[in-house]
Design a protein around this motif. Structure first.
Motif, short mmCIF file in Angstrom:
data_model
loop_
_atom_site.label_atom_id
_atom_site.label_comp_id
_atom_site.label_asym_id
_atom_site.label_seq_id
_atom_site.Cartn_x
_atom_site.Cartn_y
_atom_site.Cartn_z
N ALA A 44 0.83 -1.21 0.00
CA ALA A 44 0.00 0.00 0.00
C ALA A 44 0.86 1.25 0.00
CB ALA A 44 -0.93 -0.01 1.20
N LEU A 45 1.94 1.25 0.78
CA LEU A 45 2.84 2.42 0.79
C LEU A 45 3.57 2.57 -0.54
CD1 LEU A 45 4.50 2.52 4.34
CD2 LEU A 45 2.91 4.16 3.33
N ARG A 46 3.99 1.45 -1.11
CA ARG A 46 4.66 1.50 -2.41
C ARG A 46 3.73 2.08 -3.48
NH1 ARG A 46 6.63 -3.76 -0.75
NH2 ARG A 46 8.85 -3.62 -0.30
N ALA A 47 2.47 1.65 -3.47
CA ALA A 47 1.50 2.14 -4.45
C ALA A 47 1.25 3.64 -4.25
CB ALA A 47 0.20 1.37 -4.34
N ALA A 48 1.12 4.07 -3.01
CA ALA A 48 0.90 5.49 -2.73
C ALA A 48 2.12 6.31 -3.14
CB ALA A 48 0.60 5.70 -1.25
N TYR A 49 3.29 5.77 -2.90
CA TYR A 49 4.53 6.45 -3.29
C TYR A 49 4.63 6.54 -4.82
CZ TYR A 49 9.45 7.73 -3.52
OH TYR A 49 10.62 8.38 -3.79
N ILE A 56 3.25 10.84 4.29
CA ILE A 56 3.39 10.23 5.61
C ILE A 56 3.25 11.32 6.67
CG2 ILE A 56 4.87 8.90 7.15
CD1 ILE A 56 4.03 7.38 4.64
N ILE A 57 2.34 11.10 7.60
CA ILE A 57 2.12 12.03 8.71
C ILE A 57 2.62 11.36 9.97
CG2 ILE A 57 0.37 13.23 10.09
CD1 ILE A 57 -1.39 13.22 7.54
N THR A 58 3.46 12.07 10.71
CA THR A 58 3.95 11.54 11.99
C THR A 58 3.37 12.39 13.11
OG1 THR A 58 5.93 12.92 11.95
CG2 THR A 58 6.10 10.72 10.96
N HIS A 59 3.33 11.82 14.28
CA HIS A 59 2.77 12.54 15.42
C HIS A 59 3.34 11.93 16.69
CE1 HIS A 59 -0.11 14.37 18.14
NE2 HIS A 59 -0.52 15.12 17.14
N ASP A 60 3.61 12.77 17.67
CA ASP A 60 4.04 12.27 18.97
C ASP A 60 2.86 11.62 19.68
OD1 ASP A 60 6.64 13.17 18.67
OD2 ASP A 60 6.22 15.11 19.59
N MET A 61 3.17 10.71 20.55
CA MET A 61 2.13 10.04 21.32
C MET A 61 1.61 11.01 22.39
SD MET A 61 2.16 7.32 19.65
CE MET A 61 0.88 6.50 20.54
N ALA A 62 0.36 10.82 22.81
CA ALA A 62 -0.22 11.68 23.84
C ALA A 62 0.55 11.54 25.16
CB ALA A 62 -1.70 11.34 24.05
N ALA A 63 1.03 10.36 25.45
CA ALA A 63 1.82 10.11 26.66
C ALA A 63 3.02 9.26 26.28
CB ALA A 63 0.99 9.40 27.72
N GLU A 64 4.17 9.53 26.91
CA GLU A 64 5.37 8.77 26.60
C GLU A 64 5.23 7.30 26.99
OE1 GLU A 64 10.02 8.80 27.96
OE2 GLU A 64 9.04 10.73 27.65
N ILE A 65 4.54 7.08 28.10
CA ILE A 65 4.31 5.72 28.60
C ILE A 65 2.82 5.59 28.90
CG2 ILE A 65 4.82 4.10 30.48
CD1 ILE A 65 7.51 5.45 30.81
N ALA A 66 2.26 4.41 28.64
CA ALA A 66 0.85 4.17 28.93
C ALA A 66 0.58 4.46 30.41
CB ALA A 66 0.49 2.73 28.60
N GLU A 67 -0.66 4.78 30.72
CA GLU A 67 -1.03 5.20 32.07
C GLU A 67 -0.61 4.19 33.14
OE1 GLU A 67 -5.15 6.11 34.31
OE2 GLU A 67 -4.89 7.11 32.38
#
Length: 166
Positions: A44-49, A56-67
């Motif tokens: 799927a990524l190859r086809a999109a490319y 590609i969208i990257t994002h930090d996690m809401a919390a570094e470690i799960a609750e």
């Protein structure tokens, strides 16, 4: 007496120095996010490319470690064109002991989209280990997400939910 005091002081200083070095080393190992952080080249990524719109969208996690502290997530990547989410999960071997589980059992992971509450299972999983840590690079396909969406990753053992992270 002075010699004994110097020896005692030297032992205490050496102990404190060794403890601090071990603590700093442990913090560095815990903060390492270099394992399985690269994109897995899927069809799927190859086809999109190839179409010129991999986006590609990257994002930090809401919390570094799960609750509850049982897992941490990083290296989130989403391609809306390919409808694919990739994320890396790290968990410590101690999660087995804390939850009364047999050591080495595999955990199941699901991704839930908050608007439609659609649940996705990974279509591909890459694994790695280093010391007491286990790493999983999870690929979720056909993911529909919206501007108001939260993507929540769940870690399961059988029917029991162990941890989650947004």
């Amino acid at each position: 007496m002075k010699l004994a005091g110097r020896i005692a002081k030297g032992i205490v200083v050496a102990f404190v120095a060794i403890f601090n070095i071990m603590f700093i080393f442990r913090c560095c190992v815990a903060a390492d996010q270099s394992h399985l952080n690269d994109l897995i080249p899927t069809d799927a990524l190859r086809a999109a490319y190839a179409d010129g719109d991999a986006g590609i969208i990257t994002h930090d996690m809401a919390a570094e470690i799960a609750e509850n502290g049982y897992m941490s997530c990083y290296a989130f990547a989403w391609s809306p064109e390919a409808k694919e989410v990739q994320i890396t999960v790290r968990y410590n071997n101690s999660v087995y002991e804390y939850n009364g589980l047999p050591e080495g059992d595999e955990f199941l992971f699901t991704l839930k989209e908050s608007v439609t509450e659609t649940v996705y299972t990974p279509t591909r999983i890459e694994t790695d280990e280093m010391w007491m840590y286990n790493y999983r690079r999870l690929v979720f396909s056909d993911v529909e997400a919206y501007e108001a969406s939260n993507l929540v990753l769940f870690m399961h053992h059988g029917e029991t939910q162990i941890s989650s992270d947004t």
